[in-house]
Design a protein around this motif. Structure first.
Motif, PDB file in Angstrom:
ATOM      1  N   ASP A 264      -3.040   1.924   6.606  1.00 12.82           N
ATOM      2  CA  ASP A 264      -3.295   3.786   5.147  1.00 12.82           C
ATOM      3  C   ASP A 264      -1.990   4.521   5.399  1.00 12.82           C
TER       4      ASP A 264
ATOM      5  N   VAL B 108      -5.768   2.028 -11.157  1.00 10.97           N
ATOM      6  CA  VAL B 108      -5.423   3.198 -10.397  1.00 10.97           C
ATOM      7  C   VAL B 108      -6.719   4.132 -11.635  1.00 10.97           C
TER       8      VAL B 108
ATOM      9  N   THR C  85       0.541   4.335  -2.769  1.00  9.27           N
ATOM     10  CA  THR C  85       0.922   5.402  -2.166  1.00  9.27           C
ATOM     11  C   THR C  85       1.605   6.325  -3.391  1.00  9.27           C
TER      12      THR C  85
ATOM     13  N   TRP D  19      -2.332   7.054   3.128  1.00 11.50           N
ATOM     14  CA  TRP D  19      -2.704   8.502   2.613  1.00 11.50           C
ATOM     15  C   TRP D  19      -2.477   9.714   3.455  1.00 11.50           C
TER      16      TRP D  19
ATOM     17  N   SER E 203      -9.936  12.037   2.283  1.00  5.58           N
ATOM     18  CA  SER E 203      -9.388  10.669   2.719  1.00  5.58           C
ATOM     19  C   SER E 203     -10.865   9.579   2.916  1.00  5.58           C
TER      20      SER E 203
ATOM     21  N   THR F 200      -8.559   4.223  -6.237  1.00  9.90           N
ATOM     22  CA  THR F 200      -7.756   2.622  -6.261  1.00  9.90           C
ATOM     23  C   THR F 200      -8.691   1.165  -5.432  1.00  9.90           C
TER      24      THR F 200
ATOM     25  N   LYS G 291       0.776  -1.203  -0.131  1.00 11.66           N
ATOM     26  CA  LYS G 291      -0.168  -0.076   0.253  1.00 11.66           C
ATOM     27  C   LYS G 291       0.642   1.471  -0.088  1.00 11.66           C
TER      28      LYS G 291
ATOM     29  N   GLY H  44      -9.539   4.998  -1.269  1.00 12.62           N
ATOM     30  CA  GLY H  44      -8.761   4.184  -1.795  1.00 12.62           C
ATOM     31  C   GLY H  44      -8.997   3.180  -1.426  1.00 12.62           C
TER      32      GLY H  44
END
Length: 249
Positions: free
Chosen positions: A55, A237, A34, A57, A48, A142, A30, A113
């Motif tokens: 995660d 993506v 990212t 992000w 987000s 994504t 991930k 995501g």
């Protein structure tokens, strides 16, 4: 949604929260994906959708200096995020359903995501996202690719009957539907988005367990090779903007 229905749905999210994102290899992949998506993120206001322990992000967007709102339905993930980002004024975390979220302003970028595959009604969610964007805002999505190389290999090994069959990792993450790039493009366009970019990221030839000891250098090589073989990559993506006809919203 009514208040009781929303509470019941939030409880369902709690009950289906699995440990898949605690797997270290999942976190590594991930992070790689990212970082490759940073060029698509515009500020200063970013939203987000969803947050888990894997995660990446939030940390990335905070380093970019943008303000970030996070919406997450599982209280365990919300509590983890609030502890992790305590004292950071530019990160705000809301515990609610996506479809119940009412932002106080519109966003330059909305990130979803690994979210759309969890939603049995993607069109409703996508129309909400469209309404949350600035006129020239960007939507970054994504989602796992149902035609990825490792899924194709698994089908030929009779681990699953077909590449798009929902397997154990899918059940662990409450996945209800997987997409290939053709269906994903169609769904996005039907919801009123102009798809500016859609490709696959990270060529994943084997299972997590078989690859977990691979070096970061080797994983990066498979990320780069994946850009030549988008239809076979692990992740899709998509980068979208609102269709021109929606600019008056």
């Amino acid at each position: 949604l009514g208040e009781n229905e929303a509470v019941e749905k939030l409880q369902t999210i709690e009950d289906t929260t699995g440990a898949y994102d605690d797997i270290e290899f999942v976190k590594r992949i991930k992070k790689i994906i990212t970082n490759r998506c940073l060029k698509f993120i515009e500020g200063p206001k970013v939203l987000s959708l969803g947050y888990t322990k894997a995660d990446c992000w939030a940390e990335t967007i905070n380093k970019m200096g943008y303000s970030l709102d996070i919406v997450e339905g599982a209280s365990t993930h919300v509590e983890y995020a609030r502890q992790k980002f305590a004292g950071i004024d530019k990160i705000r975390i809301s515990h609610e359903l996506f479809e119940s979220y009412k932002p106080v302003y519109k966003y330059n970028t909305v990130i979803a995501g690994s979210v759309i595959e969890l939603n049995p009604d993607p069109n409703t969610l996508l129309k909400c996202i469209k309404g949350w964007l600035e006129p020239n805002g960007r939507f970054l999505l994504t989602t796992p690719n149902r035609r990825s190389l490792h899924r194709r290999v698994g089908a030929y090994m009779n681990i699953e009957s077909s590449p798009d069959e929902l397997n154990e990792p899918a059940f662990q993450t409450s996945t209800v539907h997987l997409y290939d790039r053709y269906e994903l493009r169609s769904v996005l366009q039907s919801a009123g988005f102009q798809v500016e970019y859609l490709s696959g990221y990270f060529l994943k030839p084997l299972s997590n367990r078989q690859m977990e000891t691979w070096s970061d250098e080797l994983l990066m090589a498979f990320l780069m090779v994946g850009e030549e073989l988008g239809d076979y990559c692990k992740e899709l993506v998509a980068v979208c903007k609102k269709s021109q006809t929606d600019f008056q919203d």
